[in-house]
Design an enzyme around this catalytic site. Sequence first.
Site, mmCIF file in Angstrom:
data_model
loop_
_atom_site.group_PDB
_atom_site.id
_atom_site.type_symbol
_atom_site.label_atom_id
_atom_site.label_comp_id
_atom_site.label_asym_id
_atom_site.label_seq_id
_atom_site.Cartn_x
_atom_site.Cartn_y
_atom_site.Cartn_z
ATOM 1 N N HIS A 159 0.830 -1.208 0.000
ATOM 2 C CA HIS A 159 0.000 0.000 0.000
ATOM 3 C C HIS A 159 0.864 1.258 0.000
ATOM 4 C CE1 HIS A 159 -3.316 -2.726 0.897
ATOM 5 N NE2 HIS A 159 -4.152 -1.715 0.752
ATOM 6 N N HIS B 186 1.900 -3.379 9.290
ATOM 7 C CA HIS B 186 3.322 -3.324 8.957
ATOM 8 C C HIS B 186 4.143 -2.701 10.084
ATOM 9 C CE1 HIS B 186 2.840 -4.433 4.707
ATOM 10 N NE2 HIS B 186 1.769 -3.667 4.707
#
Length: 210
Positions: free
Chosen positions: A123, A165
């Site tokens: 992303h 993340h």
Amino acid sequence: MMASEKPKRELPSALKKTLDLDIKITKEFVEAVKNKVPLQNYRQHMKMLEISCHGIPWLALCMLGLYSFDRPELWVNLLVALLLDIVVVAVTKAFTRRRRPAYNVDDMFMTGSVDKFSFPSGHATRAILLAVFLCSLYPLNFIFFLPIVGWSLTVCVSRVLLGRHHILDVTGGIVIGLLEAFVVKQIWLSEDSARYIITALGGEDPWSGA
């Protein structure tokens, strides 16, 4: 006789220390934000950001744009950029095989086999690539620049706050996104070349009679 298990990959000590420090700093950062802001109340908002930067909606938009709007240079180059990003991220994740944070909730939108890995943040790569694309490579009206950059950076930060993340995954994603934008600039297709590709793919230029 049972096949012997594949030995676990050993990381260089310096890299392992860096990754361990990244895990520690990321967890402390998320906890610090949680102490100031009720993140759970904004989880759905961050998931909407996640979907807004997912590859499938952007690929669908490209395919719609190719045959609905007479801007072949925009749509073909955007499609090339998105496909490049998908390949680079998939190969990098398969090679690095870094696991996501232990506290990540497995509720991601439409994931693939390599999406269980964390480095880099796909992303983040896509958000930065799209921001550079729409603000520099094929710049939209300047009034959109601030919203695009704000959306891109918010997506990046949300990847850490969602627990998807570690900070290093997102930082690496930002760098890779910038490098991808540079590559796209080098292979940029002119309007004539883009129109030719649309004709080759569809058998007919949908705008030839316009």
